[in-house]
Scaffold this motif. Structure first.
Motif: not given
Length: 851
Positions: A1-10, A36-46, A163-168
């Motif tokens: 089961m994956r629990v996003p930290i930001q969601w948990l803070r609610e 973990a993070t949602v997309a740890p290797g994703a980068t370069g999108v603006v 949300g790619w850097r959201d911790e889970v």
């Protein structure tokens, strides 16, 4: 089961970072496998903005866009085939060198003669959806955000915004935590117990905690269910034993009837009208993706969102597909057919609980909806279901149909009956918030079962004894109250919160106190009292000896499943009446390949060999010592016998990877040697051991034998039949053996017999004979022992030859005979007399002596 930290803070105020939160949960018994993070290797999108769109000069289906990618990247030229590209559109721009969530690297590439400097992304490419609509066009950041002013300025890195850097937290929930922790709110409650802080329901500003009543009223989102942490029951409808009904009036009236009160204790139906199709906003997509679920559309996303948030599964039906606007919860009719949402046709049985309309079944209750009432882009009215279904009924249906859905996994463990109405109201509020439609006021609520508060005795001294720690009553009570329990010391009782469906007895309270107090703080002490005796049953001692002997012989121990599959019997070429086929079927197997209790170790051992062969292992030699299950008759009336068997199997070649180390083949004689070594280590008299040919259907004809000890069959050994080997994809002439430990027991000498080292020399004489090719060498060896008498110490076959000049159909066998007396040195004359008797006995068998 994956629990996003930001969601948990609610649901709870968290000052700690993700790793500290993980440690707090682990100390409570919830194993956190990783942070973990949602997309740890994703980068370069603006963020970028399309300034102009022109047709491609060489391709009618392509467009050339001038894109403002911010001050650092500047203005870029991008070729796209997206149909929705338009000037002024805010898009996600993957710059050259960018890496997307799926690992794709973006560069500059030529498209029909024009250089495309990067790529504008769709929702699917951003990892925020995989539906056809998510792949067809560009992601419109303004529509995704719901407000053009909320779109980041051109050139802003979108990793955080998407949300790619959201911790889970990745939780591994064991069965004792799965019922009350399979939700964001459930994990927040656990953290409240660990930190002493108060938790709150999502979307509410007022905090809720164990034993605290919260106010009801406008703006609180409350219905008529109990306050958090309370154990007030959901009340019954009058005449709860009979089918109960409820109706919702208004512009879209609906009637609900529960015709199977045992299967459904509470059913809540609400209606959403003026439904608008479309995808969910960014904040919903972010949280679903972070929690490991795929965004689909607004309706389905909200039901999944609430299930993850509160642990209560919901289902949405297309209201216009419900005949007579009537919902009936009933048992399925024999032979009734339902096509579920996965497109498969299911033939139902009366034990299946279904949701139906006035004419037909439209869903498997608590498992999966029907395709005939699915939400589509044309849906204009949604009927939202929230219910409490009997866990056993859901479990049986889900296992029988092989549908282990997220909803079924929660229902079969027991959902919180007090959360049924709350989840329904929460979902309707979210559907309105995301613009999915207009909720109609009120709900049709049918209650057919009483959910009384569960009370356990409050006996602090018993808890102290179980824990082994002298904690005062206040500490014990405080630990339970932090977990939502109510302790009434005056009444000597503890009220269990409705969401703790896993609490069954008083000893569970001790475990809960230990979790909060800290299991690491409980001293390690041996219990007082007399130690148990060290007597071990002969069977268990023999099991230990067998394991040690087989390991010393070079075999690796394995432990295979105690279950097997019906197809294994056909793969082993067993006739219809073979005893192995009389296997006990499981009522609720986890999978078809684990639907029978094993009657032999062979399929499990072959599965192990096949696993190694598929991974290019050159060879393997394994063994297993375990019970099989032999019923007296089927269907099962009494408990089956559980005899212990010893299984050995191997294939290929062991060793040989080094130039100086020759490989050792694993063949018939290798396994035969392992079995004989085992018998020797167990103290079985070699003279009592005999091998006879056999024609077992799973073994190769002519390369199979049964093992007899003192005339009793105790096992079999042989090379597998080629068709059996092919069924397991084993091409290395695999060999297997199986012994019955119970049959071996009478012949085993548990204490080795001491034999002094011989003081007098031995005399060896060899003898060779011509024998028929079908006469076992063991028969000849036995006749030699019988004729030689007590002076013969050993007889060994050391040569076997066929071919010229040996006549066709015959074989030359050479035996070494070792003579020795324990009290004197034998003379040649004594040995000659005995050896002559052996020659005469062999001649009497019709054998031709060669020496």
């Amino acid at each position: 089961m994956r629990v996003p930290i930001q969601w948990l803070r609610e649901c709870i105020e968290l000052e700690e970072d993700a790793r500290t939160v993980a440690e707090l949960l682990t100390n409570l018994g919830l194993e956190v496998e990783a942070v973990a993070t949602v997309a740890p290797g994703a980068t370069g999108v603006v963020a970028a903005r399309i300034e102009a769109v022109e047709p491609h000069p060489e391709a009618a289906d392509l467009k050339v866009c001038r894109v403002d990618a911010g001050p650092r990247a500047g203005r870029l030229t991008v070729v796209t085939g997206a149909p929705n590209a338009r000037p002024g559109m805010a898009v996600a721009m993957a710059l050259p060198g960018a890496v997307l969530p799926d690992g794709t690297t973006i560069g500059v590439r030529e498209v029909r003669g024009l250089a495309s400097q990067g790529m504008m992304c769709s929702l699917a490419e951003l990892g925020l959806g995989d539906q056809p609509a998510d792949r067809e066009g560009l992601a419109d950041l303004a529509a995704l955000a719901g407000d053009p002013a909320a779109v980041p300025s051109a050139g802003t890195d979108l990793a955080e915004w998407l949300g790619w850097r959201d911790e889970v937290l990745e939780l591994s929930l064991t069965p004792n935590y799965a019922s009350h922790c399979q939700s964001i709110l459930g994990v927040a409650r656990e953290l409240a117990a660990a930190t002493g802080r108060r938790w709150r329901y999502p979307g509410e500003h007022g905090a809720g905690g164990p034993g605290e009543e919260e106010p009801s009223g406008p703006g609180t989102g409350r219905t008529d269910e109990p306050a958090p942490g309370s154990s007030q029951p959901v009340t019954d409808a009058p005449g709860a034993a009979a089918p109960a009904e409820a109706a919702l009036g208004g512009p879209w009236p609906v009637r609900v009837r529960v015709a199977d009160p045992e299967g459904c204790g509470l059913y809540v139906a609400r209606v959403l009208v003026d439904v608008r199709a479309g995808g969910s906003p960014l904040w919903v997509r972010r949280r679903l993706v972070a929690a490991g679920m795929r965004p689909i559309d607004r309706i389905v996303d909200v039901t999944n969102y609430v299930m993850l948030e509160l642990g209560q599964p919901l289902h949405a039906f297309d209201g216009d597909a419900i005949a007579d606007r009537t919902v009936v919860v009933r048992s399925a009719m024999a032979g009734e057919v339902l096509v579920t949402l996965d497109g498969r046709e299911r033939v139902l049985e009366p034990r299946d609980l279904v949701i139906a309309d006035a004419r037909r079944a439209i869903g498997l209750a608590g498992v999966m909806g029907g395709a005939n009432s699915a939400i589509t882009p044309a849906t204009r009215v949604v009927l939202l279901e929230s219910a409490w279904f009997d866990p056993r009924r859901v479990r049986v249906t889900a296992r029988r149909h092989g549908l282990l859905s997220e909803a079924a996994q929660r229902f079969e463990k027991g959902v919180d009956p007090a959360a049924v109405e709350r989840a329904s109201a929460r979902a309707m509020a979210l559907l309105a918030a995301v613009g999915a439609g207009r909720p109609l006021p009120g709900a049709a609520v049918v209650r057919t079962r009483r959910f009384p508060p569960r009370r356990l005795p409050w006996r602090p001294q018993r808890l102290r004894q179980w824990l082994g720690v002298d904690l005062d009553d206040a500490t014990l009570a405080g630990s339970l109250q932090r977990l939502g329990f109510r302790v009434d010391a005056a009444a000597g009782a503890v009220d269990v919160p409705s969401y703790r469906t896993d609490i069954e007895g008083e000893v569970d309270l001790a475990e809960e106190v230990g979790r909060v107090y800290g299991l690491d703080r409980i001293p390690a002490e041996l219990p007082a009292g007399r130690p148990a005796g060290d007597e071990v049953s002969p069977r268990l001692r023999l099991t230990w000896q067998a394991r040690e002997a087989l390991a010393q012989a070079g075999a690796q121990e394995v432990v295979s499943w105690a279950f097997t599959r019906p197809q294994a019997w056909d793969a082993l070429r067993l006739p219809p009446d073979h005893p192995w086929r009389r296997a006990i079927p499981l009522l609720h197997p986890l999978a078809e390949e684990h639907s029978l209790l094993r009657t032999t170790l062979l399929p499990g051992l072959l599965d192990v060999l096949a696993y190694n062969a598929r991974r290019q292992q050159p060879g393997a030699l394994v063994y297993e010592v375990g019970a099989v299950f032999v019923p007296e008759a089927l269907p099962l009336a009494d408990l089956p016998e559980e005899p212990v068997r010893i299984g050995v199997a191997g294939y290929g070649e062991l060793g040989g990877l080094h130039w100086a180390e020759p490989g050792r083949p694993v063949d018939f004689f290798t396994v035969k040697g392992v079995v004989e070594t085992l018998l020797e280590q167990l103290g079985v008299d070699a003279a009592a051991v005999g091998w006879e040919r056999t024609d077992e259907p799973w073994l190769h004809p002519g390369r199979a034998a049964v093992l007899e000890v003192d005339g009793r069959r105790v096992g079999w050994l042989g090379e597998l039949h080629p068709r059996v080997a092919a069924a397991w994809d084993l091409g290395e002439r695999p060999v297997a053996a199986e012994l019955d430990l119970e049959a071996l027991l009478p012949a085993v000498r548990p204490v080795p017999t001491y034999r002094p080292i011989p003081r007098f020399p031995a005399i060896r004489r060899d003898i060779a004979v011509l024998a028929p090719g079908d006469l076992p060498a063991a028969t000849i060896a036995g006749r030699i022992r019988q004729a030689a008498g007590p002076l013969l110490e050993a007889v060994r076959l050391f040569d076997r030859y066929t071919g010229k000049p040996v006549p066709e159909g015959q074989v030359s066998l050479a035996f070494a005979l070792v003579y020795r007396a324990a009290d004197r040195t034998l003379t040649d004359a004594e040995v000659d007399r005995v050896h002559q008797r052996v020659r005469e006995a062999l001649a009497g068998m019709g054998l031709t002596l060669r020496s």
